[in-house]
Motif scaffolding. Structure first.
Motif, PDB file in Angstrom:
ATOM      1  N   UNK A   2     -13.536  35.346  15.819  1.00 13.25           N
ATOM      2  CA  UNK A   2     -14.250  34.216  16.006  1.00 13.25           C
ATOM      3  C   UNK A   2     -15.403  34.075  14.923  1.00 13.25           C
ATOM      4  N   UNK A   3     -15.060  33.342  14.019  1.00 11.14           N
ATOM      5  CA  UNK A   3     -15.680  33.032  12.702  1.00 11.14           C
ATOM      6  C   UNK A   3     -15.632  31.956  11.841  1.00 11.14           C
ATOM      7  N   UNK A   4     -16.343  31.697  10.978  1.00  7.79           N
ATOM      8  CA  UNK A   4     -15.957  30.490  10.044  1.00  7.79           C
ATOM      9  C   UNK A   4     -15.979  30.871   8.709  1.00  7.79           C
ATOM     10  N   UNK A   5     -15.795  30.172   7.580  1.00 16.14           N
ATOM     11  CA  UNK A   5     -15.948  30.398   6.387  1.00 16.14           C
ATOM     12  C   UNK A   5     -17.578  30.467   5.948  1.00 16.14           C
ATOM     13  N   UNK A 200     -13.188  29.026  -7.345  1.00 16.96           N
ATOM     14  CA  UNK A 200     -12.682  30.520  -7.387  1.00 16.96           C
ATOM     15  C   UNK A 200     -13.697  31.275  -7.697  1.00 16.96           C
ATOM     16  N   UNK A 201     -14.436  31.447  -8.836  1.00 14.98           N
ATOM     17  CA  UNK A 201     -15.526  32.272  -9.076  1.00 14.98           C
ATOM     18  C   UNK A 201     -16.619  32.497  -8.125  1.00 14.98           C
ATOM     19  N   UNK A 202     -16.951  31.094  -7.633  1.00 18.98           N
ATOM     20  CA  UNK A 202     -18.090  31.069  -6.603  1.00 18.98           C
ATOM     21  C   UNK A 202     -17.583  31.659  -5.092  1.00 18.98           C
ATOM     22  N   UNK A 203     -16.608  31.140  -4.917  1.00 17.38           N
ATOM     23  CA  UNK A 203     -15.747  31.590  -3.464  1.00 17.38           C
ATOM     24  C   UNK A 203     -15.488  33.036  -3.557  1.00 17.38           C
ATOM     25  N   UNK A 204     -14.955  33.577  -4.649  1.00 20.32           N
ATOM     26  CA  UNK A 204     -14.533  34.948  -4.640  1.00 20.32           C
ATOM     27  C   UNK A 204     -15.976  35.890  -4.447  1.00 20.32           C
ATOM     28  N   UNK A 205     -16.738  35.483  -5.552  1.00 19.85           N
ATOM     29  CA  UNK A 205     -17.909  36.589  -5.493  1.00 19.85           C
ATOM     30  C   UNK A 205     -18.846  36.416  -4.290  1.00 19.85           C
ATOM     31  N   UNK A 247      -9.545  42.912   3.377  1.00 22.20           N
ATOM     32  CA  UNK A 247     -10.730  43.617   4.138  1.00 22.20           C
ATOM     33  C   UNK A 247     -11.922  42.482   4.299  1.00 22.20           C
ATOM     34  N   UNK A 248     -11.867  41.423   3.530  1.00 26.00           N
ATOM     35  CA  UNK A 248     -12.856  40.324   3.539  1.00 26.00           C
ATOM     36  C   UNK A 248     -12.284  38.963   4.245  1.00 26.00           C
ATOM     37  N   UNK A 249     -12.973  38.780   5.347  1.00 25.78           N
ATOM     38  CA  UNK A 249     -12.361  37.791   6.214  1.00 25.78           C
ATOM     39  C   UNK A 249     -12.538  36.364   5.571  1.00 25.78           C
ATOM     40  N   UNK A 250     -13.627  36.010   4.938  1.00 21.08           N
ATOM     41  CA  UNK A 250     -13.568  34.756   4.164  1.00 21.08           C
ATOM     42  C   UNK A 250     -12.662  34.428   3.394  1.00 21.08           C
ATOM     43  N   UNK A 251     -12.247  35.556   2.316  1.00 19.63           N
ATOM     44  CA  UNK A 251     -10.962  35.260   1.635  1.00 19.63           C
ATOM     45  C   UNK A 251      -9.738  34.954   2.269  1.00 19.63           C
ATOM     46  N   UNK A 252      -9.644  35.939   3.468  1.00 22.93           N
ATOM     47  CA  UNK A 252      -8.416  35.662   4.234  1.00 22.93           C
ATOM     48  C   UNK A 252      -8.215  34.170   4.855  1.00 22.93           C
ATOM     49  N   UNK A 253      -9.622  33.681   5.062  1.00 21.98           N
ATOM     50  CA  UNK A 253      -9.583  32.220   5.471  1.00 21.98           C
ATOM     51  C   UNK A 253      -9.205  31.062   4.423  1.00 21.98           C
TER      52      UNK A 253
END
Length: 623
Positions: A2-5, A200-205, A247-253
């Motif tokens: 249960x989470x959101x980006x 990309x760079x913003x979302x990844x970092x 291991x990073x849920x937001x990236x998986x989202x």
């Protein structure tokens, strides 16, 4: 899970709690926070969890005072520094200040959910940031001595988002709010995507930094110039395969939700903004590198329901949170002729809260106050955009790189082939800012915060960047309102990104400031991912070599192109690495594309009737 980006704006918020270089002199003076008694409390929520809260009560307080309340995921231990700049005018006016770690962060109990969606209307069992806000205000009113029963909320970025979330189902004591640079939709136009193109760079970092527990850890790059690192990364599928390993849920989202599906739609608060229950001062910056879409979008939605005239907008010549630090007399190389940030804090923000929390002063708040850069003047409007005071004109693309401000129904390419073309090669993308491109949150100093005002001449001579330019203007041209790109384009591929930039070209002979001679200042810009031309929910391939129209907003703006300046429009298809590389061959999910999917393609921009590419601008009449 249960989470959101997660929204991405940590370090600018932290900077509001630290003295800027321009204000270092304040460190030599008595600390304004010494005027307060500080207490740490754990405030109980309706589910029994407790949130870490700091209360700043003025020493020697006489009489009751309102409460100024801020909720943040970034930690409140250094929050006293805000009294030197951001809160200075408010502190001089006299308030009780309260800062709180939101649920699950730093000293607060519970589980942290990034940008927790608002609960649905009628749902009395779920928790969201609004319920935590309500419970905290209720506790404060009952337990903080000598408060007058009124609370105001404010904050920048994520803290702006918690502010507007607290006003969806507000506590009766919440009497005024100022959501500043709040995101509104993380797919449509804020931190993680713009019109479907991934940041990309913003979302990844940000994801790598934030999802390591209650603290933050920057990703360790082995290149100073991250342009090289991201290019060597290859397809986005390599992020998990080589570095994050799932291991990073937001990236998986990001990977699981590349399109505008229900995951993204439930995060936006826009459907919940069905009335204006609390006087609202929305604040934005023309050159906000993180969240410009959000605050204007929130204002626009609230304005539909504002029957009392209590929804306001302020936009100044700032980057993300720039109104909350320094004096605001310039941004990068661009001067503004006055201390715009100080003006906002002293003449707009402080009077707004004094009126609604103290019944002090006059209700002298126009619907919109904007700083008209170029002319460097503050403007007051009875509506935004000021459609009654503007007319739509078209910047028409023409032959020989000519741009004409004229009739949007007339093409400019009469008697010629009617298009310009370039080869867009994903292996050689156009940098979005001047190299080297340091990590976004680089502790040694990153130019991230001012990239939107960088001189665009660093890409003007590239073969994969097209430019059209007017002759020197014979009089000032002032725009106020929304700028819209209408691009007629074709590609040899089956997908493409389109980036349009509106630019003010300074005179070559500029003896008042030679550093600005010939300077190319971006006034407005935006990207559009071609696969979403007919639907953001269901992407589709582009038919090769077919001329199609792409229409999208370059956002709202109030700007004066001065006499003797030129107006330029640039078009390109890569903006790396702020925007990920489009393979230019359609794949169902770009996050799962293979190396072989990325191919050079030839793009054509058409400029003859009936395919007359243009940028529509709202020109102020009689100016």
């Amino acid at each position: 899970m249960k989470r959101a980006a997660a929204p991405a704006f940590l370090f600018v918020i932290v900077s509001l709690l630290v003295l800027s270089t321009a204000d270092a002199r304040l460190a030599q003076q008595p600390n304004p926070a010494d005027r307060f008694e500080v207490s740490d409390v754990m405030v109980p929520m309706r589910d029994g969890k407790r949130l870490h809260t700091k209360i700043f009560t003025p020493r020697g307080q006489t009489g009751s005072l309102p409460i100024i309340f801020k909720r943040t995921p970034y930690g409140i231990e250094g929050s006293a520094n805000a009294f030197s700049v951001y809160y200075k005018a408010l502190a001089e006016e006299g308030y009780i200040f309260v800062h709180q770690d939101i649920r699950g962060k730093f000293g607060s109990e519970g589980d942290f959910v990034m940008q927790r969606p608002a609960r649905q209307p009628g749902d009395t069992r779920s928790l969201d940031e609004g319920t935590d806000t309500y419970d905290t205000i209720d506790w404060l009113i009952k337990n903080v001595r000598n408060n007058n029963g009124r609370v105001g909320m404010l904050g920048v970025s994520y803290d702006g988002w918690t502010t507007i979330m607290g006003a969806i189902e507000p506590h009766p004591a919440l009497k005024a709010i100022s959501p500043q640079a709040s995101p509104a939709d993380m797919w449509m136009g804020d931190d993680f995507h713009h019109n479907g193109a991934f940041r990309l760079s913003y979302g990844f970092e940000y994801a790598a930094m934030m999802e390591s527990g209650k603290d933050v850890q920057q990703f360790s790059f082995d290149r100073y110039d991250t342009f090289d690192w991201y290019l060597n990364l290859g397809p986005l599928k390599n992020v998990n395969e080589k570095y994050l390993h799932g291991k990073i849920p937001t990236w998986n989202d990001y990977v699981a939700h590349p399109d505008y599906d229900e995951f993204w739609k439930r995060q936006t608060m826009i459907p919940h903004l069905t009335s204006v229950k609390v006087p609202t001062l929305n604040v934005a910056g023309w050159w906000d590198q993180e969240d410009f879409y959000g605050p204007v979008r929130i204002y626009d939605e609230l304005e539909k329901h504002d029957t009392q005239g209590i929804n306001y907008l302020v936009v100044g010549p700032w980057n993300h949170g720039g109104w909350g630090r320094g004096i605001g007399d310039s941004l990068g190389a661009i001067p503004f002729g006055s201390n715009t940030a100080e003006y906002f804090r002293e003449k707009i923000q402080a009077p707004f809260f004094a009126y609604y929390l103290k019944d002090k002063g006059k209700r002298d708040f126009p619907q919109a106050i904007t700083f008209e850069a170029g002319a460097n003047e503050w403007q007051r409007w009875d509506q935004w955009p000021p459609m009654r005071q503007t007319e739509t004109r078209a910047l028409m693309f023409g032959a020989r790189e000519q741009l004409t401000l004229g009739n949007r129904d007339q093409g400019s390419g009469i008697g010629d082939q009617g298009f310009d073309e370039y080869v867009s090669d994903p292996a050689h993308p156009v940098p979005y800012r001047q190299r080297p491109i340091q990590p976004t949150y680089f502790p040694g100093g990153s130019k991230w915060s001012t990239w939107l005002v960088e001189d665009q001449r660093f890409v003007d001579d590239r073969a994969d960047v097209l430019s059209w330019e007017t002759p020197p203007l014979t009089s000032d041209v002032t725009i106020a309102g929304e700028i819209v790109a209408h691009l007629f384009a074709s590609t040899t591929g089956t997908d493409a990104d389109w980036i349009v930039k509106l630019i003010d070209v300074y005179p070559e002979n500029n003896p008042s400031d030679w550093n600005l001679a010939g300077y190319q200042l971006m006034v407005s810009n935006e990207v559009f991912r071609g696969r979403y031309r007919t639907s953001f929910e269901k992407p589709a391939p582009i038919e090769p070599n077919k001329v199609l129209e792409y229409t999208w907003s370059l956002h709202t703006q109030n700007y004066t192109f001065k006499k003797d300046h030129r107006i330029m429009v640039q078009v390109q298809s890569t903006w790396f690495p702020i925007i990920d590389r489009n393979p230019q061959t359609f794949v169902r999910n770009i996050f799962e594309a293979n190396e072989g999917d990325f191919k050079p393609q030839t793009h054509r921009i058409y400029r003859s009737a009936p395919y007359a590419s243009r940028v529509d601008v709202p020109v102020v009449r009689g100016r």
